[in-house]
Design an enzyme around this catalytic site. Sequence first.
Site, PDB file in Angstrom:
ATOM      1  N   LYS A 242       0.853  -1.186   0.000  1.00 43.85           N
ATOM      2  CA  LYS A 242       0.000   0.000   0.000  1.00 43.85           C
ATOM      3  C   LYS A 242       0.887   1.233   0.000  1.00 43.85           C
ATOM      4  O   LYS A 242       1.701   1.436   0.897  1.00 43.85           O
ATOM      5  CB  LYS A 242      -0.912   0.003   1.216  1.00 43.85           C
ATOM      6  CG  LYS A 242      -1.791   1.243   1.288  1.00 43.85           C
ATOM      7  CD  LYS A 242      -2.823   1.157   2.373  1.00 43.85           C
ATOM      8  CE  LYS A 242      -3.642   2.445   2.440  1.00 43.85           C
ATOM      9  NZ  LYS A 242      -4.635   2.396   3.516  1.00 43.85           N
TER      10      LYS A 242
ATOM     11  N   LYS B 135      -2.252  -1.586  -3.773  1.00 48.62           N
ATOM     12  CA  LYS B 135      -3.094  -0.395  -3.719  1.00 48.62           C
ATOM     13  C   LYS B 135      -2.253   0.860  -3.764  1.00 48.62           C
ATOM     14  O   LYS B 135      -1.276   0.932  -3.030  1.00 48.62           O
ATOM     15  CB  LYS B 135      -3.898  -0.445  -2.419  1.00 48.62           C
ATOM     16  CG  LYS B 135      -4.776   0.755  -2.196  1.00 48.62           C
ATOM     17  CD  LYS B 135      -5.379   0.672  -0.841  1.00 48.62           C
ATOM     18  CE  LYS B 135      -6.173   1.945  -0.596  1.00 48.62           C
ATOM     19  NZ  LYS B 135      -6.751   1.963   0.722  1.00 48.62           N
TER      20      LYS B 135
END
Length: 336
Positions: free
Chosen positions: A209, A261
């Site tokens: 992330k 992400k």
Amino acid sequence: MSQSGIVYRPRRLRGTPALRRLVAETRLHPADLVLPLFVKEGLLEPSPIPSMPGQVQHTEETLGKAVAEAADAGLGGVMLFGIPERRDATGSQGDAENGILQRAIRIARHAVAEARPDSSGPRPSLVVMADTCLDEFTDHGHCGVLDSAGRVDNDATLDRYARMAVAQARAGADVVAPSGMMDGQVAMIREALDEAGFEDTVILAYSAKYASAFYGPFRDAVDSQLEGDRRTYQMDPANAREGLREADLDLAEGADMVMVKPAGSYLDILRAVADRSDVPVAAYQVSGEYSMIEAAAANGWIDRRAAALESVTAIRRAGADLILTYYALDIASWLR
Ligand code: PBG
């Protein structure tokens, strides 16, 4: 050889819609899509999110309807985010039994279990996922608790995540999704879930992330209090190897699924993680990715439907088994 001298003509397979459909290497299916949903405590009417046209903060009542709609559309799951009325330094509402996210999980469970009003049988079931992170619950907006110097305290935060994950499992979440990028969060949550008797609760780890500008509209969606940034825990967009290491660590700690992400600007990371992972790989097409398409389409600069489908197809092509996207319901209806 033909008179033209051209032996191979790849265009042949592009000649008709039927041929193109036959040879498509990548397909979208509603069952692989997960719709993120926001629910805000104390809200009387759903509240549109200005920076995410078409998306709203739900009331508890409209959340139930949205989950039912997602199930009826055949989506694979919903990812729930809660916005509490009260925030404090440790994000105590995050693991409160009656905290907004736990209530949302129970509402979602109930909505999925209920028979269709037209009684054509029970709804297709759908997976209920919850964001396991403190940023919506802390008054400073960081994903963890702070030490006396104001830094995010990794190990003190782990204990909060463990309690949150157990509270979410107890409320009925099928999947908990730690998104705070603390070191050791997956192992800690696995141990706490197992100890509490939730051996079957799935962990979807936000593994790679990145500290991304593309989360901008999300901060509106959850009324974020954050000042500054998350660069001491989320990853530097400059780094690829580090993302693979994060995924490897999460797998070693017992993650059942791993996530990359954002998605669109990180397709290389997604492909690399997919190539080395033996567990399902998720990708999150985040708020900013959605809002850019919406903004351009609203101006008539791009075709909304074509751009949405192309962006999500690209994420699938890069190796995502499941995709979190604000377009999940639209795509399900376009595929019908
Ligand atoms: C953290 C979390 C964020 C998003 C999902 N989980 C915000 C952040 O890390 O700043 C962003 C999702 C999106 O932008 O759509 N709870």
